[in-house]
Write a protein that holds these residues in place. Sequence first.
Motif, PDB file in Angstrom:
ATOM      1  N   PRO A   9      30.096  45.805  32.937  1.00 39.82           N
ATOM      2  CA  PRO A   9      30.802  44.657  33.504  1.00 39.82           C
ATOM      3  C   PRO A   9      30.243  43.338  32.976  1.00 39.82           C
ATOM      4  N   ALA A  59      40.193  43.907  27.307  1.00 39.32           N
ATOM      5  CA  ALA A  59      40.229  43.521  28.719  1.00 39.32           C
ATOM      6  C   ALA A  59      38.801  43.370  29.224  1.00 39.32           C
ATOM      7  N   LEU A  60      38.659  42.583  30.283  1.00 39.92           N
ATOM      8  CA  LEU A  60      37.393  42.443  30.993  1.00 39.92           C
ATOM      9  C   LEU A  60      37.656  42.832  32.445  1.00 39.92           C
ATOM     10  N   PRO A  61      37.064  43.917  32.926  1.00 45.37           N
ATOM     11  CA  PRO A  61      37.290  44.302  34.325  1.00 45.37           C
ATOM     12  C   PRO A  61      36.899  43.167  35.267  1.00 45.37           C
ATOM     13  N   PRO A  62      37.758  42.814  36.193  1.00 46.98           N
ATOM     14  CA  PRO A  62      37.439  41.707  37.104  1.00 46.98           C
ATOM     15  C   PRO A  62      36.272  42.046  38.019  1.00 46.98           C
ATOM     16  N   LEU A  63      35.448  41.034  38.282  1.00 47.46           N
ATOM     17  CA  LEU A  63      34.297  41.194  39.156  1.00 47.46           C
ATOM     18  C   LEU A  63      34.680  40.835  40.582  1.00 47.46           C
ATOM     19  N   GLY A  77      41.098  39.243  32.202  1.00 48.54           N
ATOM     20  CA  GLY A  77      40.777  39.913  33.471  1.00 48.54           C
ATOM     21  C   GLY A  77      39.677  39.277  34.269  1.00 48.54           C
ATOM     22  N   GLN A  78      38.741  38.571  33.615  1.00 43.36           N
ATOM     23  CA  GLN A  78      37.625  37.955  34.323  1.00 43.36           C
ATOM     24  C   GLN A  78      37.487  36.499  33.888  1.00 43.36           C
ATOM     25  N   THR A  93      29.356  44.192  41.277  1.00 41.30           N
ATOM     26  CA  THR A  93      29.671  45.613  41.108  1.00 41.30           C
ATOM     27  C   THR A  93      28.505  46.388  41.699  1.00 41.30           C
TER      28      THR A  93
END
Length: 523
Positions: free
Chosen positions: A42, A173-177, A82-83, A12
Motif C-alpha cells: 500500500p 492503480a493505487l489501492p485506496p487507504l 485510487g489514492q 491498512t
Amino acid sequence: MAGPTFPSSRATPGVPLHVVWFKRDLRVADHRPLSLAAKHGPVLPLYIAEPGFWAEPDASARQWAFAAESLAELRSALAALGQPLCVMMGEAVSIFRQLNVRHGIAALWSHEETGNGWTYARDRAVAAWAREAGVPWHEARQFGVIRRLRSRDGWADAWDRDMAERVMPPPEALPPLAGDWPARIPTPAELGLAPDPCPGRQRGGRAAAVSALESFLTRRGRDYRFEMSSPLTAFRACSRLSPHLTWGTISMREVAQAAAARMRMLKGREDADAARWRASLVSFTGRQHWHCHFMQKLEDEPRLEFENLHRAYDGLRPAVADPQRLSAWERGETGYPFIDACMRALNKQGWINFRIRAMLMSFPSYHLWLPWRETGLSLARKFVDYEPGIHWPQVQMQSGTTGINTMRIYNPVKQGLDQDPSGHFVRTHLPELESVPDAFIHEPWRWPGAGSLAYPPPIVENAEAARAAREALHAVRKGAAHRAGAQVIADKHGSRRAGIPMTGRKKQQARKADDGKQMVLDL
C-alpha cells in the motif's frame, strides 16, 4: 494551517505503508519511486510543505504559486489512480516519525534532489532518522546527475544511457487507504511568504508542461537556435520548460526522448524548413546536457552556493552590498535602459532567457561591484524556475569567481543595441522612455530632452566601472598559485567535451572556448 493530522486508525491494519515522498517531482508519469513502491504494498503519496524551506532567502511566493498549481494537478492524477495525494505541513523528520509510530512505514521512496543547502541538510537528517528507525530509503535519479561521482570522465555517455531508458508509466492503480488523510494545499501566507505579484508567470502543472513541449517541438521551436538570445523573441522561441523541469511536472527523460523522436521525423528531408529544425533541435539537445552538467557541479561541491569556488577571490568584493545600488538594480532603475527593461520583465514574468540572466548577473557583479551571494539570492527569488544546481554555478561564472572561466563583462549599452536595436523591448517595459528617439533609446542621458524624463541617470559610468572591475580580477589571476587552484577546479568540474554536444559550434572554436562560454540553458 494547523500541523499535520493523521487518521486515528491504521490505514491498512497490520500492513505498513510505502511512503512516496514527492519533493520537486510533481508528476505520476516517469516517476520511478511511485511505480516501484506500488509493486511492494500500500502506497501513501505524500507531499510535505516545509515552512523552513520556504523561509529560506532564495524562496518566493511566485515559486510556491507554480508549485501549488502543480500539486493540485498531481493530487487529481493520484486520485484517479485510487489514492489522492496527502499534503502535510511541518518538518519532514517529525512527520515521518509520527507516520511510522501511527501507521508503520515499510519503506520511504523518493527521487534524489540536488537542491540548496537547506534541502541538503534536511535530507541528511531524514537519512539519519531512517537508519535509526530501520526504515529503508530508496532514492532514484531525477536527472542525469550522479551522486558520489568520482570523475567526470564518461559522464556524458552515462547521461545518454540514463535518458534512453524506458519512460516508466504510472501504476495501473493505487489501492485506496482507509482514513481521512489531509489534502489541502497551504496558501503562501500560511507558509510565511510575502505577497509577490507576478502577473506574467507561467502556470504550473503537468498539462501545461506537456502543452509547452508539444508546441515547441511542432511550432515554436523551429528558429530556437537563432531566436533564443534576444528577449524580443526568446519568450516565444524558447521551450519554456525550465520551471516544469525544476518542479518535475515533466521529466528530462521525457523531454530528451520527445526531441529525439522529432529529429527522427526530419530524417531524409533536405528542405530549408527541416534544416532550420535540425539546427534548433541540436542546440536544444545540447542544452539538456548542459542543464545536468551544471547541476552536477553543485552535487559534487555544495559549498559553491555560499563560497567562492576559487578561494583566491575571497574578500575581493564587499561583504555586504551597497543598499542603494542593490535596490536600484532590483527595481530596474539603474539608468541603463536595457538592464532595467530586462529586470522589470523578469519581475513581471518570473522568467527571462539565459543571455539576459547572464547580463543581469554580470552587471551588479562588475559595474556595481556587489557581492554575488546577495544578488544571486535576489535573482533566485525572481526565477520561478530557480534550480540551485544551475543557478549558483552560473552566478559564480558570471561574477568571475570560478577561476576557470573567461571574465565576461557585458557592456549594457552594446547589449541593448545588439538585442533591441529599435528600442521596442525597452519601451515596452520602460514607458517613461516612450518619447526618446531611437538614436538615444539606449543612452537617454545623451538626448537633449533628457531633463524632462522621469528616469534616473546612469548609476555608474559604464567604461570606468568595467575597467576597475577588470583590473581587480586580473590582479587576482596573476601568479602560479591561482593557476594551480584553477587546474584543480577544472579537473573536478570541467566538461569532457568529447561527449557533450557543442550546440552547433565548429569543433575548432569549441576547443578554444573555455568551459561554459557556449553554455546557454534556454530550456
